[in-house]
Design a protein around this motif. Structure first.
Motif, PDB file in Angstrom:
ATOM      1  N   PRO A  51       0.753  -1.106   0.045  1.00  0.00           N
ATOM      2  CA  PRO A  51       0.102  -0.030  -0.033  1.00  0.00           C
ATOM      3  C   PRO A  51       0.931   1.366   0.012  1.00  0.00           C
ATOM      4  N   PRO A  52       0.221   2.269  -0.147  1.00  0.00           N
ATOM      5  CA  PRO A  52       0.959   3.792  -0.036  1.00  0.00           C
ATOM      6  C   PRO A  52       1.194   3.883   1.431  1.00  0.00           C
ATOM      7  N   THR A  53       2.088   4.808   1.779  1.00  0.00           N
ATOM      8  CA  THR A  53       2.471   5.121   3.115  1.00  0.00           C
ATOM      9  C   THR A  53       1.372   5.133   3.996  1.00  0.00           C
ATOM     10  N   VAL A  54       0.365   5.949   3.626  1.00  0.00           N
ATOM     11  CA  VAL A  54      -0.837   6.253   4.634  1.00  0.00           C
ATOM     12  C   VAL A  54      -1.443   4.926   5.139  1.00  0.00           C
ATOM     13  N   PHE A  55      -1.782   3.834   4.242  1.00  0.00           N
ATOM     14  CA  PHE A  55      -2.196   2.545   4.616  1.00  0.00           C
ATOM     15  C   PHE A  55      -1.238   1.561   5.106  1.00  0.00           C
ATOM     16  N   GLN A  56       0.008   1.833   5.195  1.00  0.00           N
ATOM     17  CA  GLN A  56       0.924   0.648   5.735  1.00  0.00           C
ATOM     18  C   GLN A  56       0.517   0.211   6.918  1.00  0.00           C
ATOM     19  N   GLY A  57       0.654  -0.942   6.944  1.00  0.00           N
ATOM     20  CA  GLY A  57       0.236  -1.689   8.222  1.00  0.00           C
ATOM     21  C   GLY A  57      -1.401  -2.216   8.170  1.00  0.00           C
ATOM     22  N   GLN A  58      -1.984  -1.913   6.948  1.00  0.00           N
ATOM     23  CA  GLN A  58      -3.418  -2.131   7.043  1.00  0.00           C
ATOM     24  C   GLN A  58      -3.406  -3.468   5.892  1.00  0.00           C
ATOM     25  N   GLU A  59      -2.355  -3.650   5.078  1.00  0.00           N
ATOM     26  CA  GLU A  59      -2.197  -4.833   4.015  1.00  0.00           C
ATOM     27  C   GLU A  59      -2.439  -6.074   4.626  1.00  0.00           C
ATOM     28  N   PRO A  60      -2.683  -7.166   3.658  1.00  0.00           N
ATOM     29  CA  PRO A  60      -3.358  -6.818   2.778  1.00  0.00           C
ATOM     30  C   PRO A  60      -4.827  -6.294   2.750  1.00  0.00           C
ATOM     31  N   TYR A  61      -5.380  -5.595   1.711  1.00  0.00           N
ATOM     32  CA  TYR A  61      -6.897  -5.227   1.832  1.00  0.00           C
ATOM     33  C   TYR A  61      -7.245  -5.162   0.172  1.00  0.00           C
ATOM     34  N   HIS A  62      -8.540  -5.460   0.419  1.00  0.00           N
ATOM     35  CA  HIS A  62      -9.236  -5.440  -1.126  1.00  0.00           C
ATOM     36  C   HIS A  62      -9.813  -3.974  -1.357  1.00  0.00           C
ATOM     37  N   ILE A  63      -9.669  -3.554  -2.545  1.00  0.00           N
ATOM     38  CA  ILE A  63     -10.340  -2.490  -3.367  1.00  0.00           C
ATOM     39  C   ILE A  63     -11.219  -2.890  -4.516  1.00  0.00           C
ATOM     40  N   ALA A  64     -12.495  -2.461  -4.422  1.00  0.00           N
ATOM     41  CA  ALA A  64     -13.502  -3.139  -5.126  1.00  0.00           C
ATOM     42  C   ALA A  64     -14.216  -2.000  -5.782  1.00  0.00           C
ATOM     43  N   VAL A  65     -14.580  -2.203  -7.171  1.00  0.00           N
ATOM     44  CA  VAL A  65     -15.883  -1.520  -7.904  1.00  0.00           C
ATOM     45  C   VAL A  65     -17.017  -2.331  -7.583  1.00  0.00           C
ATOM     46  N   ILE A  66     -17.845  -1.477  -7.334  1.00  0.00           N
ATOM     47  CA  ILE A  66     -19.283  -1.896  -6.649  1.00  0.00           C
ATOM     48  C   ILE A  66     -20.333  -1.236  -7.728  1.00  0.00           C
ATOM     49  N   ASP A  67     -21.344  -2.003  -8.197  1.00  0.00           N
ATOM     50  CA  ASP A  67     -22.372  -1.408  -8.694  1.00  0.00           C
ATOM     51  C   ASP A  67     -23.705  -1.295  -7.651  1.00  0.00           C
ATOM     52  N   LEU A  68     -23.990  -0.112  -7.221  1.00  0.00           N
ATOM     53  CA  LEU A  68     -25.188  -0.029  -6.232  1.00  0.00           C
ATOM     54  C   LEU A  68     -26.407  -0.351  -6.925  1.00  0.00           C
ATOM     55  N   GLU A  70     -29.127   1.283  -6.737  1.00  0.00           N
ATOM     56  CA  GLU A  70     -29.801   2.365  -7.142  1.00  0.00           C
ATOM     57  C   GLU A  70     -29.098   2.920  -8.469  1.00  0.00           C
ATOM     58  N   GLY A  71     -28.082   2.429  -8.911  1.00  0.00           N
ATOM     59  CA  GLY A  71     -27.540   2.766 -10.248  1.00  0.00           C
ATOM     60  C   GLY A  71     -26.325   3.324 -10.315  1.00  0.00           C
ATOM     61  N   LEU A  72     -25.493   3.443  -9.192  1.00  0.00           N
ATOM     62  CA  LEU A  72     -24.401   4.429  -8.971  1.00  0.00           C
ATOM     63  C   LEU A  72     -23.148   3.409  -8.988  1.00  0.00           C
ATOM     64  N   ARG A  73     -21.998   3.405  -9.718  1.00  0.00           N
ATOM     65  CA  ARG A  73     -20.782   2.791  -9.663  1.00  0.00           C
ATOM     66  C   ARG A  73     -19.957   3.356  -8.980  1.00  0.00           C
ATOM     67  N   ILE A  74     -19.375   2.537  -7.833  1.00  0.00           N
ATOM     68  CA  ILE A  74     -18.320   3.426  -6.949  1.00  0.00           C
ATOM     69  C   ILE A  74     -16.995   2.594  -6.908  1.00  0.00           C
ATOM     70  N   THR A  75     -16.085   2.987  -6.243  1.00  0.00           N
ATOM     71  CA  THR A  75     -14.853   2.491  -5.831  1.00  0.00           C
ATOM     72  C   THR A  75     -14.896   2.299  -4.190  1.00  0.00           C
ATOM     73  N   ALA A  76     -14.640   1.362  -3.737  1.00  0.00           N
ATOM     74  CA  ALA A  76     -14.508   1.255  -2.170  1.00  0.00           C
ATOM     75  C   ALA A  76     -13.814   0.433  -1.760  1.00  0.00           C
ATOM     76  N   ARG A  77     -13.347   0.501  -0.415  1.00  0.00           N
ATOM     77  CA  ARG A  77     -12.716  -0.750   0.397  1.00  0.00           C
ATOM     78  C   ARG A  77     -13.461  -1.866   0.718  1.00  0.00           C
ATOM     79  N   LEU A  78     -13.115  -3.001   0.417  1.00  0.00           N
ATOM     80  CA  LEU A  78     -14.046  -4.129   0.416  1.00  0.00           C
ATOM     81  C   LEU A  78     -13.459  -5.147   1.691  1.00  0.00           C
TER      82      LEU A  78
END
Length: 107
Positions: A51-68, A70-78
């Protein structure tokens, strides 16, 4: 259950995750805050192991693309529970908002 805050245009009904003065689609200033159910479907994901420096120590973690729903596509932590694996088309639900963005989890 937490609800996911988004912003809706009253003129063209488009949704956005960020507050804006004008609608990104039609330019209308009729923008209002809405609470979405926060249910969706996993479209894509990756596992961050370096991860980038700000997230070091949290790895490994998932980043996801999600279709809500209600019709909105977002990127989020999973959040993937231990012993499970994420798969495309898995149902997900909004869990919390953090300073770096939304967190969803597998249902």
């Amino acid at each position: 259950m937490a609800s996911f805050e988004a912003f809706a245009c009253d003129d063209c009904h488009s949704l956005s995750t960020r507050p804006q003065r004008r609608c990104w689609r039609c330019g209308s200033s009729a923008i209002r805050s809405v609470n979405l159910i926060g249910r969706g479907t996993l479209v894509s994901f990756t596992i961050i192991r370096v991860p980038p420096t700000v997230f070091q120590g949290q790895e490994p973690y998932h980043i996801a693309v999600i279709d809500l729903d209600e019709g909105l596509r977002i990127t989020a932590r999973l959040v993937v529970p231990e012993g499970r694996e994420a798969a495309i088309d898995d149902p997900v639900i909004f869990d919390a908002m953090r300073p770096y963005g939304p967190i969803f989890r597998l249902v």
